[in-house]
Design a protein around this motif. Structure first.
Motif, PDB file in Angstrom:
ATOM      1  N   GLN A 437      17.930   5.314   0.630  1.00  0.00           N
ATOM      2  CA  GLN A 437      16.539   5.618   0.936  1.00  0.00           C
ATOM      3  C   GLN A 437      16.448   6.752   1.955  1.00  0.00           C
ATOM      4  O   GLN A 437      17.250   6.821   2.896  1.00  0.00           O
ATOM      5  N   THR A 438      15.517   7.651   1.737  1.00  0.00           N
ATOM      6  CA  THR A 438      15.350   8.802   2.621  1.00  0.00           C
ATOM      7  C   THR A 438      13.958   8.802   3.227  1.00  0.00           C
ATOM      8  O   THR A 438      13.017   8.217   2.676  1.00  0.00           O
ATOM      9  N   CYS A 439      13.837   9.444   4.364  1.00  0.00           N
ATOM     10  CA  CYS A 439      12.528   9.702   4.970  1.00  0.00           C
ATOM     11  C   CYS A 439      12.501  11.164   5.414  1.00  0.00           C
ATOM     12  O   CYS A 439      13.546  11.789   5.587  1.00  0.00           O
ATOM     13  N   TRP A 440      11.297  11.673   5.614  1.00  0.00           N
ATOM     14  CA  TRP A 440      11.122  13.115   5.841  1.00  0.00           C
ATOM     15  C   TRP A 440      10.263  13.337   7.083  1.00  0.00           C
ATOM     16  O   TRP A 440       9.039  13.261   7.023  1.00  0.00           O
ATOM     17  N   PRO A 441      10.873  13.621   8.237  1.00  0.00           N
ATOM     18  CA  PRO A 441      10.070  13.935   9.425  1.00  0.00           C
ATOM     19  C   PRO A 441       9.432  15.317   9.321  1.00  0.00           C
ATOM     20  O   PRO A 441      10.006  16.238   8.730  1.00  0.00           O
ATOM     21  N   ILE A 442       8.247  15.439   9.865  1.00  0.00           N
ATOM     22  CA  ILE A 442       7.527  16.714   9.930  1.00  0.00           C
ATOM     23  C   ILE A 442       7.485  17.112  11.402  1.00  0.00           C
ATOM     24  O   ILE A 442       6.827  16.461  12.215  1.00  0.00           O
ATOM     25  N   ILE A 443       8.189  18.190  11.734  1.00  0.00           N
ATOM     26  CA  ILE A 443       8.424  18.549  13.129  1.00  0.00           C
ATOM     27  C   ILE A 443       7.878  19.948  13.396  1.00  0.00           C
ATOM     28  O   ILE A 443       7.992  20.853  12.564  1.00  0.00           O
ATOM     29  N   LEU A 444       7.294  20.115  14.578  1.00  0.00           N
ATOM     30  CA  LEU A 444       6.832  21.419  15.043  1.00  0.00           C
ATOM     31  C   LEU A 444       7.592  21.808  16.302  1.00  0.00           C
ATOM     32  O   LEU A 444       7.880  20.955  17.159  1.00  0.00           O
ATOM     33  N   PRO A 518      15.989  22.388  -0.707  1.00  0.00           N
ATOM     34  CA  PRO A 518      15.058  21.450  -1.365  1.00  0.00           C
ATOM     35  C   PRO A 518      13.798  21.198  -0.564  1.00  0.00           C
ATOM     36  O   PRO A 518      12.706  21.083  -1.133  1.00  0.00           O
ATOM     37  N   ALA A 519      13.918  21.123   0.759  1.00  0.00           N
ATOM     38  CA  ALA A 519      12.741  20.865   1.589  1.00  0.00           C
ATOM     39  C   ALA A 519      11.778  22.047   1.563  1.00  0.00           C
ATOM     40  O   ALA A 519      10.560  21.878   1.425  1.00  0.00           O
ATOM     41  N   ILE A 520      12.307  23.267   1.690  1.00  0.00           N
ATOM     42  CA  ILE A 520      11.437  24.439   1.686  1.00  0.00           C
ATOM     43  C   ILE A 520      10.828  24.655   0.306  1.00  0.00           C
ATOM     44  O   ILE A 520       9.662  25.039   0.175  1.00  0.00           O
ATOM     45  N   SER A 521      11.594  24.410  -0.749  1.00  0.00           N
ATOM     46  CA  SER A 521      11.019  24.521  -2.094  1.00  0.00           C
ATOM     47  C   SER A 521       9.876  23.525  -2.274  1.00  0.00           C
ATOM     48  O   SER A 521       8.896  23.817  -2.955  1.00  0.00           O
ATOM     49  N   MET A 522       9.990  22.374  -1.649  1.00  0.00           N
ATOM     50  CA  MET A 522       8.964  21.350  -1.762  1.00  0.00           C
ATOM     51  C   MET A 522       7.661  21.795  -1.103  1.00  0.00           C
ATOM     52  O   MET A 522       6.585  21.682  -1.702  1.00  0.00           O
ATOM     53  N   ILE A 523       7.719  22.327   0.110  1.00  0.00           N
ATOM     54  CA  ILE A 523       6.490  22.711   0.805  1.00  0.00           C
ATOM     55  C   ILE A 523       5.966  24.069   0.339  1.00  0.00           C
ATOM     56  O   ILE A 523       4.800  24.387   0.554  1.00  0.00           O
ATOM     57  N   MET A 524       6.825  24.883  -0.317  1.00  0.00           N
ATOM     58  CA  MET A 524       6.374  26.155  -0.862  1.00  0.00           C
ATOM     59  C   MET A 524       5.924  26.045  -2.315  1.00  0.00           C
ATOM     60  O   MET A 524       5.524  27.044  -2.909  1.00  0.00           O
TER      61      MET A 524
END
Length: 824
Positions: A437-444, A518-524
């Motif tokens: 299982q994975t989770c995805w933090p959103i960080i600034l 994969p993360a950048i492709s997801m948000i782009m």
């Protein structure tokens, strides 16, 4: 109502609560005669003796005193405003000079009637707590109740000029970003659409609402641009209560210290509950009560949104907020008790940025960006790049007017020293070692802070964690609350500067987004590294391995021998790409392709268009005016260099790279040689100081256990020594040393434009040499399989400095300067 059990004794203290005649309900009457009584000071029922002491002014809590002081200030301010409005409303009175000079920038007209209307509209909420604002009737001198608050906001903005200075200069105007309406148009899902819009709008939610303090539906962007009389009143109020800030009771200080210990040392909730027994001198209370108290002291609390149990999407925005089931997997939003099956917690950003200007130490650190820009570096040779503020994108933003939701504003990017530059990052990880299982933090990240602290754990701003257990199907739905706040911050949010004792417009602009591919492709909203056009920086076309079932696409420069190229069935018909002249994407082209896909007439057409450009639709982040697609999303140096290039080279040398037949190849190291290299790597830890980093491990045992730090240290310091004279062909070693030299050049704290050109040419030559090397035997299958996408990323090689917090070779407080690979 049962009678009182006993009468009050003569020596009892006098009751401070309300008389029994004024207690309306039976429950209150019983409380007044037998138990707790109503305390006017606390405005709630308390113990009788506590109420009596408060009536004598004894043991009044600090928060109660602060609340009374705040209420007194509000009442006095309301009376002052009533007097001000009476003067303004009088036909014989002239406009208030101070208010007029402060707010005339928000209107072209400064006449008495216009000022009167603006003051009354701006202070309507303070003057009428019941929620029925009072507005001035411009046709006469009387007053009339307003029909709707939104209409007043529209009227107040009708005199505001929409043409900022320099709006006709195309070079100073930022490119028009998509609106939220464009982004939400025909968003496609894998399950049938909502049956009926009217029916869907009736569905409720027990989660967070989009009509919060930062929602589009309740936020008038025009009203936030200029100063209003309400801001003037708020400034007076903030000055009055500023002295109360920082005065915490001893109990609150003890509670905060205990809670900080719990958070920093990852103590359990049960352990925190035991603190009250271990430290009885401090009334810490339970963990639940402590959280409620700290929420009150913080001034804001997290917002919860319903989300799919499989983390496909969050029920936010105009598309999903009214749905009752996931449009991707069909899972119901609610359980049998009409409660949401899962929640996504979002931590608001604006209150946390405002808090920076309440802390003198943090505010001083936040001056780094302004100090960096004002430092005279004319004597420095080579026009070096030392920080993100030397990048081309940042310099392009400077001087551009801000354009949000189709409206252009009169301020430019970073025209105030207090404007904040932000960086966005997200990535999936497994919180448990033996689970998938994975989770995805959103960080600034706050780039206004100095480089040596901006990436520290205490300084990062985590706004939410996509809970998992799977990768989200629509990441934009989880980013929606953040984008709402970022658009507000682009326009300006009224904030009090405690040091200057004045209000100002706080603005923050994200300028970078980074993560693994994969993360950048997801948000782009891109197809990703397995798409036909996998690269986000250019339109290089990928090819599949002939007669192979795999769906992976590879991007070799030389492709003239590929069957699809020979037969002319490729989309572009390119037989060979020039690494120095790749078909680079531009922001205008990227958004044009995204709109074509977004506004396609059906799903099949959208899919075909997406394959032709590698884009799946308009990304939500493109609504933010300070981001350029794709150059605001550079390649992450850690993933590109250490998690891909170095690791793949090691797999190639050991004969474990994909499914290629490596038998008899002279680039493959024998098993005994590689085992000896691994043992020497492990032994080196005994003579390397601990300040250099973690102890090197045996790379021959399990390469999957090696982290990016491990590969970095091995490639830069151990590999050049341990691999010397190990290959039967010395060209392979020389090829590796060239890569190490380029990596070391990227890691400099300061890099000149000449060195950037050296990097660009060096990586291009390194990739060409890799493809033309005899080790690949240049057969079709081998060439494609050994030309992974990470190699093509290396050719987009200019550097954008980004300091990542790290333990360097000179001490625990230092940091590497890792440079992202970016197109320009």
């Amino acid at each position: 109502m049962p009678a009182a059990r006993s009468k009050r004794k003569a020596n009892d203290p006098p009751k401070a609560g309300r008389p029994a005649s004024k207690l309306k309900t039976p429950k209150q009457t019983k409380a007044a005669t037998e138990g707790p009584v109503y305390c006017p000071c606390c405005e709630r029922f308390v113990h009788r003796q506590t109420a009596w002491r408060h009536s004598k002014g004894q043991n009044v809590p600090m928060r109660t005193r602060a609340a009374h002081t705040t209420r007194y200030i509000i009442d006095a301010s309301r009376q002052t405003l009533q007097n001000l409005l009476a003067k303004v409303a009088s036909p014989s009175s002239s406009p208030v000079s101070h208010a007029s000079s402060r707010f005339e920038s928000g209107s072209q007209s400064t006449g008495g009637s216009s000022l009167k209307s603006k003051i009354i509209r701006g202070f309507s909420r303070l003057l009428s707590p019941q929620g029925s604002p009072i507005v001035c009737d411009d046709t006469g001198d009387g007053f009339r109740p307003e029909e709707t608050p939104l209409q007043a906001a529209v009227d107040a903005d009708s005199n505001t000029s929409d043409s900022p200075p320099g709006a006709g200069d195309d070079d100073l105007v930022s490119p028009a970003s998509p609106t939220i309406e464009e982004w939400s148009h025909q968003r496609r899902t894998t399950v049938e659409e909502v049956e009926d819009e009217d029916q869907a709008s009736e569905a409720g939610s027990d989660g967070g609402s989009d009509n919060g303090d930062w929602g589009f539906e309740g936020w008038n962007m025009d009203a936030d641009e200029a100063w209003t009389p309400e801001d003037f009143m708020r400034e007076q109020f903030e000055r009055a209560v500023d002295d109360l800030e920082g005065f915490l009771s001893d109990d609150d200080i003890a509670l905060l210290r205990a809670f900080a210990l719990k958070v920093e040392d990852n103590l359990s909730d049960t352990t925190f509950d035991k603190f009250r027994f271990s430290f009885p001198e401090n009334d810490l209370g339970t963990y639940k009560a402590a959280k409620a108290r700290i929420q009150f002291l913080a001034g804001f609390k997290p917002v919860t949104y319903d989300c799919c149990p499989n983390s496909c999407m969050a029920y936010t925005g105009p598309d999903y907020s009214a749905l009752e089931s996931c449009p991707f997997c069909g899972t119901s939003r609610y359980n049998s008790q009409k409660q949401a099956n899962k929640h996504y917690t979002y931590i608001p950003l604006i209150p946390r940025l405002r808090a920076y200007f309440r802390n003198p130490k943090l505010k001083e650190e936040m001056q780094y960006r302004h100090q960096f820009e004002t430092t005279d570096r004319s004597a420095t040779e080579g026009d070096p790049i030392e920080d993100v503020f030397d990048s081309a994108n940042y310099k392009l933003l400077k001087g551009m007017f801000v354009n949000v939701e189709g409206k252009q504003y009169s301020h430019t990017f970073f025209n105030d020293p207090r404007d904040i530059a932000l960086g966005l990052s997200t990535d999936g990880f497994c919180p448990f070692k033996r689970r998938k299982q994975t989770c995805w933090p959103i960080i600034l990240f706050n780039y206004n802070l100095p480089p040596d602290v901006r990436f520290a754990v205490r300084r990062i701003l985590c706004v939410g964690v996509i809970p998992g257990p799977k990768k989200p199907k629509d990441s934009d739905s989880f980013l929606y609350p953040l984008v709402q706040e970022l658009l507000q911050l682009s326009v300006g949010v009224t904030t009090f500067d405690s040091e200057a004792s004045a209000l100002f417009k706080l603005r923050a602009y994200p300028i970078l987004g980074f993560g693994d591919y994969p993360a950048i492709s997801m948000i782009m909203q891109m197809k990703g590294h397995n798409g036909i056009f996998p690269c986000r920086m250019c339109l290089i076309e990928g090819l599949r391995v002939p007669n192979h079932r795999g769906t992976t696409h590879y991007v070799p420069l030389h492709r003239c021998q590929h069957p699809n190229v020979i037969e002319g069935t490729t989309r572009r018909g390119v037989t060979q790409y020039d690494p120095a002249n790749l078909p680079i994407r531009s922001h205008t082209q990227f958004m044009k392709h995204a709109r074509l896909v977004q506004f396609a007439s059906n799903n099949q057409e959208a899919e075909e268009l997406g394959k032709a450009c590698g884009i799946k639709g308009i990304p939500l982040l493109s609504c933010i005016p300070s981001l350029f697609f794709p150059t605001s999303f550079p390649f992450d140096f850690m993933h590109l260099a250490y998690e891909n290039l170095i690791k793949n080279l090691v797999h190639l040398w050991t004969g474990n790279f994909k499914d290629i037949d490596h038998s008899g190849e002279d680039y493959v190291l024998s098993g005994s040689v590689w085992e000896a290299i691994g043992e020497a790597t492990a032994r080196s830890g005994s003579t390397i100081p601990g300040a250099y980093g973690a102890r090197p491990q045996n790379v021959a045992d399990d390469t999957t256990a090696c982290t990016a730090d491990s590969w970095s240290f091995w490639a830069l310091y151990l590999g050049p020594i341990l691999l010397q004279r190990r290959f039967s062909n010395a060209d392979y070693y020389k090829h590796f040393i060239k890569l190490v030299q380029l990596l070391n050049l990227c890691l400099q704290f300061s890099i000149t434009r000449h060195e950037i050109q050296t990097l660009r040419v060096g990586f291009q030559d390194w990739v060409v040499e890799y493809e033309s090397n005899d080790e690949l035997d240049f057969t079709i299958v081998t060439t494609l399989s050994a030309s992974p996408y990470a190699l093509s990323q290396s050719m987009h090689c200019s550097t954008l400095p980004m300091e990542l917090k790290h333990v360097d070779q000179f001490g625990h407080t230092g940091h590497f300067q890792w440079n992202a690979i970016v197109a320009f």
